[in-house]
Design an enzyme around this catalytic site. Structure first.
Site, short mmCIF file in Angstrom:
data_model
loop_
_atom_site.label_atom_id
_atom_site.label_comp_id
_atom_site.label_asym_id
_atom_site.label_seq_id
_atom_site.Cartn_x
_atom_site.Cartn_y
_atom_site.Cartn_z
N HIS A 226 1.94 14.60 -5.59
CA HIS A 226 2.24 13.16 -5.55
C HIS A 226 2.99 12.79 -4.28
O HIS A 226 3.72 11.79 -4.25
CB HIS A 226 3.05 12.73 -6.78
CG HIS A 226 2.46 13.15 -8.08
ND1 HIS A 226 1.44 12.45 -8.70
CD2 HIS A 226 2.71 14.23 -8.87
CE1 HIS A 226 1.10 13.07 -9.83
NE2 HIS A 226 1.86 14.15 -9.96
N SER B 272 0.72 5.35 24.29
CA SER B 272 0.58 3.92 24.10
C SER B 272 0.51 3.23 25.45
O SER B 272 1.19 3.63 26.40
CB SER B 272 1.78 3.38 23.31
OG SER B 272 1.87 1.97 23.39
N LYS C 274 5.52 6.99 22.92
CA LYS C 274 4.59 7.35 21.86
C LYS C 274 3.77 8.60 22.18
O LYS C 274 3.34 8.82 23.30
CB LYS C 274 3.62 6.20 21.60
CG LYS C 274 4.26 4.92 21.09
CD LYS C 274 4.93 5.11 19.74
CE LYS C 274 3.96 5.44 18.63
NZ LYS C 274 2.98 4.36 18.39
N GLU D 95 -6.56 11.40 13.76
CA GLU D 95 -6.89 10.09 13.19
C GLU D 95 -8.38 9.79 13.32
O GLU D 95 -9.00 9.23 12.40
CB GLU D 95 -6.06 9.01 13.88
CG GLU D 95 -4.58 9.10 13.53
CD GLU D 95 -3.74 8.07 14.28
OE1 GLU D 95 -4.28 7.38 15.16
OE2 GLU D 95 -2.54 7.97 13.98
#
Length: 465
Positions: A161, A282, A288, A295
């Protein structure tokens, strides 16, 4: 002598040529031109079979085979450009053969239909594609084995969970995905077996009145068996569905893996450092480091999964046998092949380059009361029924939350408040690494079990090669 033109090879019963927009609408060259090598293989085998049943003389066979080789050279060098008016790879190659050989070239289609021809090309193509993907998947499996060995001593929180549950070896984590991807390998193998069937000789739908030798072409083309039923053969796309299911399951597993690793890259977790080569920055924020490789893998899964539904929906209402709808079977399959291929190219070095940040992981092992089950089982060993120990330890957890303490902070007197069975040796239970090694049941997270799994995995990979 009959004259052969650039008209469609099926145009005899038509009084006019197709509309230009219809040519654009019905052509499949943008996809099936990839079949040209396999189409030539099928034509060579078919020609040799026709020779074996005396439809080609020795001289005719030699001429046909020679020109088929010439056509392959023309395609590979780019001097032969296909014509949309001829619709597909099959008609373009056959038309070129006729251009070069006249009536002799026109004999190549004796006893053959585009229906069994495309089925033959496609199955040959898929056999090659599946084998190439499996070769890359083996390298990926070896990478996971190496990571499991490298990180066998690293302890991380395991989750249910998405909550801290129990400590596990990071090597055990990598092996979990090793086993998932071995099942994917088997699914690709099953798809290969389903694909490895010779359709040539089924004709348009009913076979042929000619004495075609289908076993002859099966042997030449390297198929394991010959299809049993001509109606089934030209309408069958089950082998593509099976491949798309295998590809979809593979992508589901890569997406789940990517999701874990994306979470672990966050500042909130900070378990791992992904390699710079598979991350981006970025355009605005110089701080970043985005895990774009992971992804994009997660994102690309949806395209492959939707491809499975695309083909299922295409064929769900098709009557036997061939319908032009089946021309649309290539788009989802080719997309899936390309996606699985590049994902393996990216994930293999990406996973190999991940570094565990043990100093950042260690504080997480002190959160979530990861050793609660170990304490409950400590009491079980001393004779307390498990359901009773579960409640006892739950009460201790509640006490620790209220007092802002961890298990390690409790005194023996505090332990005794909840059960007299606790002794000083309870402190020996409170080590995440020891907790990992205590889970030595078959398939558990103990380092001894992870090491055993790795050795089993190595043998499995050897057998795959």
């Amino acid at each position: 002598m009959q004259q052969f033109s650039n008209k469609a090879l099926w145009s005899g019963r038509f009084s006019s040529s197709p509309a230009e927009i219809m040519l654009q609408f019905s052509q499949s060259l943008d996809y099936d031109w990839l079949f040209y090598k396999h189409d030539l293989m099928g034509s060579r085998a078919h020609a040799k079979m026709l020779h074996s049943i005396n439809f080609f003389s020795d001289e005719e066979l030699a001429k046909v085979l020679n020109v088929l080789d010439e056509i392959e050279d023309e395609i590979t060098t780019g001097t032969f450009q296909p014509k949309i008016a001829l619709e597909d790879v099959h008609m373009n190659i056959e038309s070129r053969l006729i251009e070069k050989l006249g009536p002799l070239g026109a004999k190549i289609h004796t006893g053959r239909s585009r229906n069994d021809q495309v089925a033959t090309d496609y199955r040959l193509y898929m056999k090659d594609a599946i084998k190439k993907l499996q070769e890359k998947l083996i390298i990926f499996l070896e990478t996971l084995l190496n990571k499991a060995q490298e990180d066998i001593n690293v302890v991380i929180p395991g989750f249910t969970h998405l909550q801290h549950a129990q400590p596990v070896s990071m090597g055990h984590y990598w092996m979990a995905y090793f086993w998932k991807f071995t099942r994917d390998f088997k699914r690709f193998s099953n798809a290969y077996t389903t694909t490895d069937v010779n359709p040539l000789g089924s004709g348009a739908l009913a076979g042929s009145t000619l004495p075609l030798d289908r076993e002859f072409t099966r042997n030449l083309l390297g198929f394991a068996v010959t299809s049993e039923n001509s109606l089934d053969t030209v309408s069958d796309r089950d082998y593509l569905l099976e491949f798309l299911f295998a590809a979809s399951t593979f992508m589901l597993n890569t997406s789940r893996l990517s999701e874990d690793l994306i979470i672990w890259c966050t500042s909130e977790f900070d378990f791992i450092e992904p390699p710079d080569a598979f991350c981006t920055g970025s355009s605005m924020m110089p701080n970043k480091k985005n895990p774009d490789g992971l992804e994009l893998t997660r994102g690309k899964a949806s395209g492959v999964i939707s491809g499975l539904y695309d083909l299922m929906t295409n064929i769900k209402g098709l009557p036997l046998t061939y319908n032009r709808d089946l021309q649309e079977d290539k788009r989802p399959v080719f997309h899936a092949i390309a996606t699985v291929d590049i994902v393996l190219d990216v994930l293999t070095p990406l996973i190999a380059g991940i570094k565990a940040k043990e100093d950042k992981i260690k504080p997480h092992l002190e959160k979530g009361f990861l050793l609660a089950t170990d304490i409950a089982e400590y009491l079980v060993i001393k004779g307390v029924p498990f359901r009773e120990t579960h409640e006892i330890v739950g009460n201790i957890v509640q006490y620790c939350v209220q007092q802002n303490k961890n298990f390690e902070d409790l005194t023996l007197e505090e332990w005794h408040q909840y059960h007299s069975t606790f002794e000083a040796d309870i402190k020996e239970i409170l080590s995440p690494l020891a907790a990992v090694d205590r889970r030595s049941t078959f398939g558990g997270t103990a380092r001894s079990e992870v090491a055993r799994q790795i050795e089993v995995g190595k043998e499995m990979v050897k057998d795959m090669k």
